[in-house]
Design a protein around this motif. Structure first.
Motif, mmCIF file in Angstrom:
data_model
loop_
_atom_site.group_PDB
_atom_site.id
_atom_site.type_symbol
_atom_site.label_atom_id
_atom_site.label_comp_id
_atom_site.label_asym_id
_atom_site.label_seq_id
_atom_site.Cartn_x
_atom_site.Cartn_y
_atom_site.Cartn_z
ATOM 1 N N LEU A 193 -17.259 -3.071 56.831
ATOM 2 C CA LEU A 193 -17.538 -3.687 55.397
ATOM 3 C C LEU A 193 -16.842 -3.081 54.475
ATOM 4 C CD1 LEU A 193 -21.686 -2.851 55.771
ATOM 5 C CD2 LEU A 193 -20.633 -5.034 55.306
ATOM 6 N N CYS A 194 -16.247 -1.758 54.433
ATOM 7 C CA CYS A 194 -15.153 -1.307 53.561
ATOM 8 C C CYS A 194 -13.600 -1.719 53.780
ATOM 9 C CB CYS A 194 -15.134 0.333 53.787
ATOM 10 S SG CYS A 194 -16.762 1.153 53.245
ATOM 11 N N ASP A 195 -13.329 -1.852 55.056
ATOM 12 C CA ASP A 195 -12.130 -2.111 55.263
ATOM 13 C C ASP A 195 -11.867 -3.708 55.023
ATOM 14 O OD1 ASP A 195 -9.479 -1.664 56.550
ATOM 15 O OD2 ASP A 195 -10.147 -2.877 58.314
ATOM 16 N N GLY A 196 -12.678 -4.508 55.222
ATOM 17 C CA GLY A 196 -12.530 -5.954 55.006
ATOM 18 C C GLY A 196 -12.613 -6.182 53.739
ATOM 19 N N SER B 109 -11.838 -4.126 51.112
ATOM 20 C CA SER B 109 -10.681 -3.379 50.702
ATOM 21 C C SER B 109 -9.404 -4.404 50.657
ATOM 22 C CB SER B 109 -10.250 -2.212 51.196
ATOM 23 O OG SER B 109 -9.197 -1.535 50.924
ATOM 24 N N ASN B 110 -9.218 -4.937 51.973
ATOM 25 C CA ASN B 110 -8.192 -5.804 52.308
ATOM 26 C C ASN B 110 -8.409 -7.269 51.364
ATOM 27 O OD1 ASN B 110 -7.082 -4.290 54.030
ATOM 28 N ND2 ASN B 110 -8.084 -4.992 55.860
ATOM 29 N N TRP B 111 -9.399 -7.483 51.383
ATOM 30 C CA TRP B 111 -9.668 -8.769 50.588
ATOM 31 C C TRP B 111 -9.425 -8.851 48.974
ATOM 32 C CZ3 TRP B 111 -13.557 -9.711 46.662
ATOM 33 C CH2 TRP B 111 -13.729 -11.134 46.351
ATOM 34 N N MET B 112 -9.566 -7.553 48.536
ATOM 35 C CA MET B 112 -9.602 -7.227 47.233
ATOM 36 C C MET B 112 -8.219 -6.972 47.070
ATOM 37 S SD MET B 112 -12.903 -4.639 46.442
ATOM 38 C CE MET B 112 -12.186 -4.024 44.781
#
Lengths: 437, 461
Positions: free
Chosen positions: B297-300, B302-305
């Protein structure tokens, strides 16, 4: 003398799907419209329909869908070369894994067997009598379809058991004998009378059948394994008999330590598999052409290599060396490929002087079956030794129809093709009897 | 790397992901572990009135190979003694000062009961309070939960009682079991609440057992409605979230909204943020796979942002709201048609049958010579994979007849195989509102409509 085989050596190769596996796998099917798997199936089973029914838990309906197109659905689920047919055409095959159609079909059929339910019942009697000769897949399929339509069917079989090659000629790793016999029993429960020990031409004769029946369907398959025509051939075992013994009297089957199988078709592969599974230390398949020309399906070739069978290509047997009644070696000559023959494949020619001696204590031949000699006694028009038929599966003699391997002048012989022949011939016969009765 | 931290009405957390008030937040031990796994916050399972639970309290909707497309429950609020919960809340907050610890509460609809529970929660050092006006089962029969949330006046009254004593931020959690979600939200605004959250579970019966004919799950032969949650409710939640974001009173109040309802992946999370949520709550995904889901949830997210150039969560919040309008504001001149990428097409013909049976009959089948080819055109003697594959028809959209309904796009099993291609309609841009203001007769008389269509060259298929 040889390694003791594992008690599981001849267990069916693929385990049955568990309920969970079947539901998960069936839910993977995307339900193509007018699906290519259905087109690829010679009997055109509505595959997405039966798979959807598995996913909804309607196993009875699933089995009915299969049997409506193919009365021998349980056998075909096991012996069909699905990689070449339905699964080979699955749209998921290009990027993913095709749906395990064969195993799903087996799941639906096994459930039916467990429930002992009869899906079909004969229609009201038409008063018409049909004789079917040969209780192999084509004969059973035709007899069953005709019985469903209300015709009175008598099935003549020269062997003790019905089922043809499904019973006698397919190794139990692929199809346990009970599967074929269950299908025979289902056909009998549809009202088909089976008379065993009856060989057409002797008892009954064709004339007897024509006199006593409104129509006849001939499905007598093929004859014996071809002869090698080499010295010492009497010491070479017949591949089909080898398989038959493994099914009917497994304790009587003697398997060598160092076995040579002559031929590279699917029956040869089955013989080699049996030998390995039953303890042979070394099994070598020899073939006079190369792997490009072999008639075994590619997936079977891959399979048998994994079983530990080795191949020698471009080798032709010339003589069996024997001593005290036992095989010692097979003398062979190296071959080279020449111009294409009538089958379109390059014709192998011996290399002069290039002989070799391959040690072996057992030699099995599986180089294809001859056309049955019975055909010549039936007074029917033939085509390359096979019975000639028209598009209605009718022979040159009106009222006599034929199907299965005995008409397969073109294309490869298979169980599912035989089932389709029987089904289509039954339709033609029904039309004839109903319209011209 | 994007900064995922949030300040939600003064409640701070290192990332926007909070565990929703539900079974995963039943005890201090669970929340300790959740925080170890990286959760930004947790809303403690509702404390309040004494209750007793039953077995077989969760039902699930299996669809295809998805084991838990949705979960339904008749579990009540915390059945552990309130003192135990309060002690553990205090312990957790002490151990995790940087995480958001919010406590959900639900007591009888009496001022004294609410005053008492709010004061006791505040004594634990918790960061905030969430008022549970949402549970549709059990508690509602006792006049709590959705019995409050469904009546804006009750909602406002109780929130006022709470605000009388509240010293920490108060979040009002809304029930979706109401005809217009905006009404209870406005009530919360009027009562002075600090924030909103939605959605609680949707009232539901998960199914009937075809063997026993009992309701699933069967509680000793009985069953009934319960709260529905999980991936299947996400679209309902998004709509209600957007409805609040578009309401002038709710939006004007500036109250932040904690979004929840089927958030399972970072993609879902991003969508909730874009439609106005500024913290996110998760339950069913954790009940299915455990606390570990927070990592992606956090990693995805963050990467999208990073990829989109968003540096902070507030930059994302509400960014898509202005795209949400009503039908009357859609551009009637917008035209799209479906186009099939023949290189990607696997010839399953699902688009063909969908269009033919359910849409506008504008997908055709052609054989390899380009000749129209009806289904099952093959000869019965034809078989084998080579024949089946080589004779498989090509599936082509008859573009002049395509209304761009997008059904084929939705059923296609191949990624990016069918595109909805925007094409010029040749008509001036106009909305239904604009059209009917200028020509009201079009909406009243079919003949006038026909005349308008003819004039504009609009064909109905």
């Amino acid at each position: 003398m040889i390694n003791k085989p594992s008690p599981h050596a001849l267990q069916e190769l693929l385990p049955p799907l568990t309920v969970n596996e079947a539901i998960t796998e069936s839910a993977r099917c995307i339900m193509c419209f007018d699906a290519p798997c259905t087109h690829a199936c010679p009997t055109h089973i509505d595959i997405p329909k039966f798979i959807k029914k598995i996913s909804t838990g309607n196993l009875l309906g699933s089995a009915r869908t299969i049997l409506e197109s193919n009365l021998l659905g349980a056998t075909c689920a096991r012996v069909c070369p699905v990689q070449e047919l339905c699964e080979g055409a699955c749209v998921l095959g290009s990027e993913h894994k095709p749906i395990a159609i064969g195993r799903l079909q087996r799941h639906a059929m096994d459930n039916l067997k467990g429930n002992k339910i009869d899906i079909f019942h004969p229609a009201n009697s038409t008063g018409k009598k049909v004789a079917v000769v040969g209780a192999g897949p084509a004969g059973l399929s035709c007899a069953g379809e005709l019985a469903k339509l209300g015709h009175s069917v008598t099935l003549y079989e020269k062997r003790e058991l019905g089922g043809g090659l499904s019973t006698y000629g397919i190794i139990v790793l692929r199809e346990p004998i009970e599967v074929a016999l269950t299908e025979v029993a289902m056909i009998q429960r549809l009202g088909v009378r089976i008379e065993i020990g009856k060989e057409i031409g002797i008892d009954p004769t064709v004339a007897d059948l024509q006199e006593n029946f409104h129509a006849v369907f001939i499905a007598i398959g093929l004859g014996h394994t071809r002869a090698l025509e080499i010295p010492g051939e009497e010491y070479v075992l017949d591949g089909l008999e080898y398989i038959e013994r493994s099914k009917l009297e497994p304790s009587q089957l003697r398997v060598g330590r160092n076995v040579i199988v002559i031929g590279a078709g699917n029956t040869a592969i089955d013989c080699a598999t049996l030998a390995r599974r039953l303890g042979a230390e070394r099994v070598t398949m020899i073939y006079r052409r190369t792997e490009k020309e072999m008639t075994a399906y590619p997936h079977e070739y891959d399979f048998v290599k994994r079983e530990g069978v080795t191949f020698r290509f471009l080798v032709q047997p010339t003589k069996v060396h024997h001593e005290n009644g036992g095989v010692k070696a097979l003398e062979c000559v190296r071959m080279t490929l020449g111009d294409p023959d009538c089958s379109g494949r390059p014709f192998p020619k011996p290399v002069p002087g290039a002989t070799m001696l391959l040690r072996a204590d057992q030699i099995v031949k599986a180089i294809g079956q001859n056309k049955t000699s019975l055909i010549s006694t039936l007074n029917l028009k033939t085509e390359g030794g096979f019975i000639h038929i028209n598009s209605d599966f009718e022979t040159s003699s009106p009222g006599i129809f034929a199907g299965g391997d005995c008409i397969r002048a073109r294309g490869s012989a298979s169980t599912v093709m035989a089932v389709q022949d029987g089904k289509l011939a039954a339709r033609s016969i029904h039309q004839r009897l109903v319209n011209h009765g | 790397m994007a900064d995922l931290s949030v300040n939600f009405s003064g409640i701070r957390s290192p990332n926007p992901f909070w565990l929703a008030s539900a079974p995963p937040t039943n005890s201090g031990a669970q929340i300790h572990r959740a925080f170890e796994n990286g959760w930004g916050g947790a809303v403690w399972k509702t404390i309040g009135a004494p209750v007793l639970n039953v077995s077989n309290r969760y039902g699930a909707w299996r669809y295809g190979n998805e084991k838990m497309l949705a979960i339904n429950n008749v579990e009540l609020i915390s059945d552990r003694p309130i003192e135990v919960n309060l002690r553990e809340i205090s312990d957790v907050k002490r151990a995790w000062p940087d995480r958001a610890v919010v406590v959900s509460a639900m007591v009888e609809s009496k001022p004294v009961a609410w005053h008492d529970v709010i004061r006791r929660i505040q004594d634990t050092g918790a960061d905030g309070i969430e008022l549970n006006y949402g549970c549709p089962h059990g508690m509602s029969e006792r006049g709590m939960g959705s019995a409050v949330g469904q009546v804006p006046e009750y909602c406002e009254q109780i929130t006022r009682w709470v605000m009388d004593v509240a010293k920490i931020p108060v979040i009002v959690k809304l029930t979706p079991n109401i005809s217009d979600i905006v009404m209870p939200a406005r009530a919360a605004v009027a009562a002075g609440a600090n924030a909103l959250s939605l959605i609680n579970t949707v009232n539901s019966i998960i199914g009937v057992d075809l063997e026993t004919l009992e309701i699933t799950p069967s509680i000793g032969g009985r069953g009934g409605h319960g709260g529905y949650a999980g991936p299947a409710v996400k679209p309902i939640a998004l709509n209600m979230l957007a409805a609040l974001g578009r309401d002038s009173i709710v939006r004007g109040s500036g109250l932040p909204i904690s979004g929840m309802g089927g958030i399972s992946t970072w993609r879902d999370a991003a969508e909730f943020l874009l439609l106005g949520a500024s913290s996110l709550q998760v339950c069913t995904a954790v009940m299915h796979y455990g606390f570990r889901v927070v990592e992606d949830l956090c990693d995805g997210l963050s990467n999208w942002m990073d990829e989109k150039g968003f540096a902070t969560i507030p930059q994302v919040v509400g960014r898509s709201l202005h795209h949400v309008t009503d039908f009357k504001d859609f551009d009637l001149s917008f035209k799209a048609i479906a186009r099939i990428d023949q290189d990607k097409c696997i010839r399953c013909e699902l688009c063909y049958v969908a269009c033919n049976d359910s849409a506008h009959q504008c997908i055709d089948l052609f054989d390899k010579h380009g000749i129209a080819s009806p289904p099952t055109a093959y000869d019965q003697s034809s078989n084998g994979k080579l024949e089946a594959i080589s004779t498989r028809p090509t599936v082509v959209v008859r573009e002049e007849d395509c209304v761009g309904c997008r059904l084929c796009f939705n059923v296609c099993p191949v990624e990016n195989c069918i595109h909805m291609l925007q094409v010029p309609s040749g008509r001036p841009s106009v909305t239904w509102e604009e059209l009917t203001q200028k020509q009201p007769e079009v909406a009243e008389d079919w003949k006038q409509m026909e005349r308008y269509r003819k004039k504009m060259g609009i064909q109905i298929h």
